[in-house]
Motif scaffolding. Structure first.
Motif, PDB file in Angstrom:
ATOM      1  N   HIS A 104       0.833  -1.191   0.000  1.00 27.68           N
ATOM      2  CA  HIS A 104       0.000   0.000   0.000  1.00 27.68           C
ATOM      3  C   HIS A 104       0.876   1.252   0.000  1.00 27.68           C
ATOM      4  O   HIS A 104       1.915   1.307   0.656  1.00 27.68           O
ATOM      5  N   VAL A 105       0.443   2.291  -0.757  1.00 24.97           N
ATOM      6  CA  VAL A 105       1.243   3.514  -0.900  1.00 24.97           C
ATOM      7  C   VAL A 105       1.540   4.145   0.454  1.00 24.97           C
ATOM      8  O   VAL A 105       2.674   4.556   0.733  1.00 24.97           O
ATOM      9  N   LEU A 152       5.309   5.529   4.899  1.00 27.11           N
ATOM     10  CA  LEU A 152       5.669   5.613   6.313  1.00 27.11           C
ATOM     11  C   LEU A 152       6.977   4.881   6.595  1.00 27.11           C
ATOM     12  O   LEU A 152       7.786   5.333   7.417  1.00 27.11           O
ATOM     13  N   ILE A 153       7.203   3.768   5.919  1.00 27.86           N
ATOM     14  CA  ILE A 153       8.477   3.052   6.076  1.00 27.86           C
ATOM     15  C   ILE A 153       9.634   3.949   5.651  1.00 27.86           C
ATOM     16  O   ILE A 153      10.659   4.060   6.342  1.00 27.86           O
ATOM     17  N   TYR A 199      10.269   6.768   8.345  1.00 32.09           N
ATOM     18  CA  TYR A 199      10.975   6.359   9.562  1.00 32.09           C
ATOM     19  C   TYR A 199      12.397   5.889   9.265  1.00 32.09           C
ATOM     20  O   TYR A 199      13.305   6.099  10.083  1.00 32.09           O
ATOM     21  N   ASP A 200      12.616   5.265   8.116  1.00 35.90           N
ATOM     22  CA  ASP A 200      13.981   4.870   7.743  1.00 35.90           C
ATOM     23  C   ASP A 200      14.872   6.104   7.604  1.00 35.90           C
ATOM     24  O   ASP A 200      16.013   6.127   8.075  1.00 35.90           O
ATOM     25  N   ALA A 201      14.344   7.130   6.957  1.00 39.63           N
ATOM     26  CA  ALA A 201      15.120   8.356   6.755  1.00 39.63           C
ATOM     27  C   ALA A 201      15.403   9.055   8.080  1.00 39.63           C
ATOM     28  O   ALA A 201      16.442   9.701   8.242  1.00 39.63           O
ATOM     29  N   ALA A 202      14.491   8.931   9.046  1.00 39.15           N
ATOM     30  CA  ALA A 202      14.690   9.581  10.348  1.00 39.15           C
ATOM     31  C   ALA A 202      15.959   9.092  11.028  1.00 39.15           C
ATOM     32  O   ALA A 202      16.605   9.834  11.779  1.00 39.15           O
ATOM     33  N   GLU A 203      16.354   7.849  10.755  1.00 39.16           N
ATOM     34  CA  GLU A 203      17.545   7.275  11.376  1.00 39.16           C
ATOM     35  C   GLU A 203      18.834   7.725  10.705  1.00 39.16           C
ATOM     36  O   GLU A 203      19.874   7.818  11.358  1.00 39.16           O
TER      37      GLU A 203
END
Length: 321
Positions: free
Chosen positions: A2-3, A8-9, A12-16
């Motif tokens: 789903h888009v 959202l993945i 949150y990946d970029a936040a790290e």
């Protein structure tokens, strides 16, 4: 997949991994997958509009809006708290209200439609918000408002996680210390769990998510804040300031002379003996002891001895040269 889930993945990946000054651009790219807009303003706090991040519009927009936002009914609604995203057709909305300066602002920057949302007043600090702009009359749809309501909590959490990660990477941990990440408008965008309690010991209130003005004055002056019970170092780190609060030891609170006299007095010497050992008058010895009592907030010799004994910065005393 789903888009929204994929979006959202990525968020949150970029936040790290992404640097804090670059992460807002990631946020806007993520939101653009779900909602169509041709400009945006992303802010932290409601009284520092000139420090908000602008996307795909004139860099003068934040400073221009800072001059008029207190008269903008939309900003007033944001201050009170929005339970759902709000949309606005600027031409019709401001014609019906006495907001000439605000109307001129939207006309000058060719903003026809606005979609506004942010953290609730009772939410975690700091309060973040976003305004999405369209320069055409096509309004934001009900589905787009629903997407904003769904994705915004994740955006806000992602920003907090990104700032905390940055704080963890750039602060050398010390026992008893606590740190926070402050932006240039004074908002605390991330902080250790003990930071607020540590500042409260010096009567510094950060309940509203803003660093107290007397600490910010030290940052602007390029100095370290030194209070009664703690000191706060303020180190530039890109667009942010790393604030590290450390409780003051007795050795820092007292002058060298006060520290020596206080240790001798606590060890059992009286005023005359201290006077003879150090070659100072008894009145000077009494004065140093009185200052030590006041600075360490103790009221008798036993409490003084206990405070000095527990101080990790304690140094040995001896005869002066």
């Amino acid at each position: 997949m789903h888009v929204l889930s994929r979006t959202l993945i990525d968020l949150y990946d970029a936040a790290e991994d992404v640097a804090p000054n670059e992460y807002p651009a990631v946020v806007m790219a993520v939101m653009h997958r779900l909602i169509s807009f041709d400009g945006a303003l992303l802010g932290c706090g409601l009284d520092a509009m000139e420090h908000a991040r602008i996307f795909h519009r004139s860099p003068l927009l934040p400073s221009d809006y800072a001059k008029v936002y207190r008269s903008d009914p939309l900003a007033c609604r944001l201050r009170l708290g929005l339970r759902v995203p709000v949309t606005c057709e600027c031409r019709r909305f401001y014609v019906a209200r006495e907001c000439a300066e605000v109307k001129r602002f939207y006309q000058r920057h060719r903003i026809a439609r606005v979609l506004l949302f942010g953290d609730p007043p009772a939410g975690r600090l700091p309060r973040r918000w976003v305004a999405l702009y369209r320069g055409v009359d096509a309004g934001f749809t009900r589905n787009e408002r629903a997407r904003m309501e769904e994705v915004w909590p994740h955006v806000s959490r992602g920003l907090t996680a990104n700032r905390r990660r940055h704080l963890e990477r750039h602060v050398a941990r010390r026992a008893g210390a606590a740190s926070a990440l402050m932006n240039r408008s004074g908002m605390l965008e991330a902080q250790d769990t003990d930071f607020r309690a540590l500042l409260a010991a010096d009567r510094l209130d950060v309940a509203d998510g803003v660093m107290p003005e007397r600490v910010r004055q030290c940052w602007r002056a390029g100095s370290t804040y030194v209070g009664e019970h703690l000191q706060i170092s303020l180190q530039e780190c890109g667009e942010f300031i790393v604030c590290t609060a450390v409780p003051l030891g007795c050795a820092v609170k007292l002058t060298p002379a006060e520290r020596i006299v206080a240790n001798l007095f606590a060890s059992g010497l009286n005023h005359r003996q201290i006077s003879e050992r150090l070659g100072v008058s008894q009145n000077t010895a009494r004065s140093h002891i009185a200052h030590a009592y006041a600075k360490l907030d103790v009221h008798d010799k036993a409490a003084l001895a206990n405070t000095l004994a527990l101080d990790p910065s304690r140094v040995k005393t001896g005869r002066t040269e």
